[in-house]
Design a protein around this motif. Sequence first.
Motif, PDB file in Angstrom:
ATOM      1  N   CYS A   1      -0.639   6.338  11.386  1.00  0.00           N
ATOM      2  CA  CYS A   1      -0.985   7.166  10.226  1.00  0.00           C
ATOM      3  C   CYS A   1      -2.503   7.293  10.106  1.00  0.00           C
ATOM      4  N   PHE A   2      -3.166   7.443  11.229  1.00  0.00           N
ATOM      5  CA  PHE A   2      -4.627   7.608  11.232  1.00  0.00           C
ATOM      6  C   PHE A   2      -5.049   8.597  12.316  1.00  0.00           C
TER       7      PHE A   2
ATOM      8  N   VAL B 146      -2.782   2.448   9.041  1.00  0.00           N
ATOM      9  CA  VAL B 146      -3.856   3.343   8.574  1.00  0.00           C
ATOM     10  C   VAL B 146      -5.199   2.910   9.159  1.00  0.00           C
TER      11      VAL B 146
ATOM     12  N   GLU C  89     -10.858   3.345   7.055  1.00  0.00           N
ATOM     13  CA  GLU C  89     -11.373   4.255   6.016  1.00  0.00           C
ATOM     14  C   GLU C  89     -10.389   4.383   4.844  1.00  0.00           C
ATOM     15  N   ASP C  90      -9.112   4.056   5.093  1.00  0.00           N
ATOM     16  CA  ASP C  90      -8.093   4.158   4.037  1.00  0.00           C
ATOM     17  C   ASP C  90      -7.949   2.868   3.225  1.00  0.00           C
TER      18      ASP C  90
ATOM     19  N   ASP D 138      -7.092   1.533  -0.607  1.00  0.00           N
ATOM     20  CA  ASP D 138      -5.969   2.273  -1.206  1.00  0.00           C
ATOM     21  C   ASP D 138      -4.714   2.254  -0.328  1.00  0.00           C
TER      22      ASP D 138
ATOM     23  N   ASP E 202      -3.515   4.473   1.572  1.00  0.00           N
ATOM     24  CA  ASP E 202      -2.714   5.665   1.307  1.00  0.00           C
ATOM     25  C   ASP E 202      -3.380   6.895   1.917  1.00  0.00           C
ATOM     26  N   ASN E 203      -2.569   7.793   2.456  1.00  0.00           N
ATOM     27  CA  ASN E 203      -3.043   9.101   2.909  1.00  0.00           C
ATOM     28  C   ASN E 203      -1.807  10.003   3.051  1.00  0.00           C
ATOM     29  N   GLU E 204      -2.019  11.242   3.456  1.00  0.00           N
ATOM     30  CA  GLU E 204      -0.878  12.179   3.521  1.00  0.00           C
ATOM     31  C   GLU E 204       0.184  11.712   4.523  1.00  0.00           C
ATOM     32  N   TYR E 205      -0.252  11.060   5.618  1.00  0.00           N
ATOM     33  CA  TYR E 205       0.702  10.576   6.612  1.00  0.00           C
ATOM     34  C   TYR E 205       1.606   9.492   6.010  1.00  0.00           C
TER      35      TYR E 205
ATOM     36  N   ARG F 293       2.310   8.968   2.897  1.00  0.00           N
ATOM     37  CA  ARG F 293       3.213   9.555   1.885  1.00  0.00           C
ATOM     38  C   ARG F 293       4.426  10.210   2.542  1.00  0.00           C
TER      39      ARG F 293
END
Length: 364
Positions: A107-108, A208, A211-212, A215, A217-220, A222
């Motif tokens: 997810c990155f 991730v 940089e994430d 949190d 969390d990112n669009e991937y 989710r």
Amino acid sequence: MAGLSCGIVGLPNVGKSTLFNALTANEASASNYPFCTIDPNIGIVEVKDKRLDVLDKICNGKKIVHATMEFVDIAGLVKGASKGEGLGNKFLANIRETDAIVHVVRCFDDENVVHVDGAIDPIRDIEVITLELILADMQMVENSIVKVEKQVRGDKDLILTLETLKKVQSHLNENKVVKVLELSDAERESINHYQFLTDKKVLYAANVSDEDVPDMDNEYVRSVREYAEQEGNSVIAICAKLEEEIIRCSSEERHELLESFGFEESGLDRLIHTSFDMLDLMTFLTTGEIESRAWTIQKGTKAPDAAGKIHTDIQKGFIRVEVIKYDDVVKYNGRNGAKDAGKMRIEGKDYIIQDGDVVLFLHN
């Protein structure tokens, strides 16, 4: 010896071996190429339990022994694994032996780390592996049906097994995993020993970038959460790169680093505890001057079977169990104090052990 095991799977270059290295502090070969982990690496991981530290201080103990889990790092998978592409057959044989699956999903974005399919798309990645598992199960069910059809002539007890296998076959033909197939208890029991890959529980580890953090969390991530929810599976977001850095720190530096991000525990500890919970595992505790120890059992285990985890002789000669709640042991400063305060219960063979019970088994 670990109670149960999780297979860590994922496409090449998703951070799987990095995560495994951090989990076990072993150096599996992490590299920017598919198939860098050819044989499964096995690591025994402690399931950290702060209650043991407290019990150890109360008892002035010599040793703490945490519960453990086994993680198996399985070779990267590509399309066609069920047909033997890449290291497919080996991958599928290894995963069949594990109790659950930790599926690492990338997810990155990172242009320096190539993706086996060229672009980042976690849902496509999940579906590639899921399809390979479905295809492998289809192959197994076809072979099993042929075998059982011959055996059923001489053993009518196998009729239910055969009917259930055919039910599984038509379900798999719709590209659906066995886990979501509705079966009666009798049907499930009849095919229990077949170990279908798609019947295993799955925990998605959404990997991730740093940089994430914090949190996570990112669009991937989710999109993975949404997908897992529909399947009835769990997701945990983790930064494998950060976890590898944390594991190299001293315990004091580790605590400071986690605190600076506002984390109460590392991502690895969250992953281990979530895996443990996913497998319906829990621990009961024993404590004394020699050691304070957590013992792993399935939720719903009766006292004699729990005693067998310590030694089969204790299970065979089981008479009764003395049970004190962990909070009472702490409140009254030890087993004896809790006993004097009337907090100890005597339980028999039908008692179902509860998480955190501090026990003493009495036996012949």
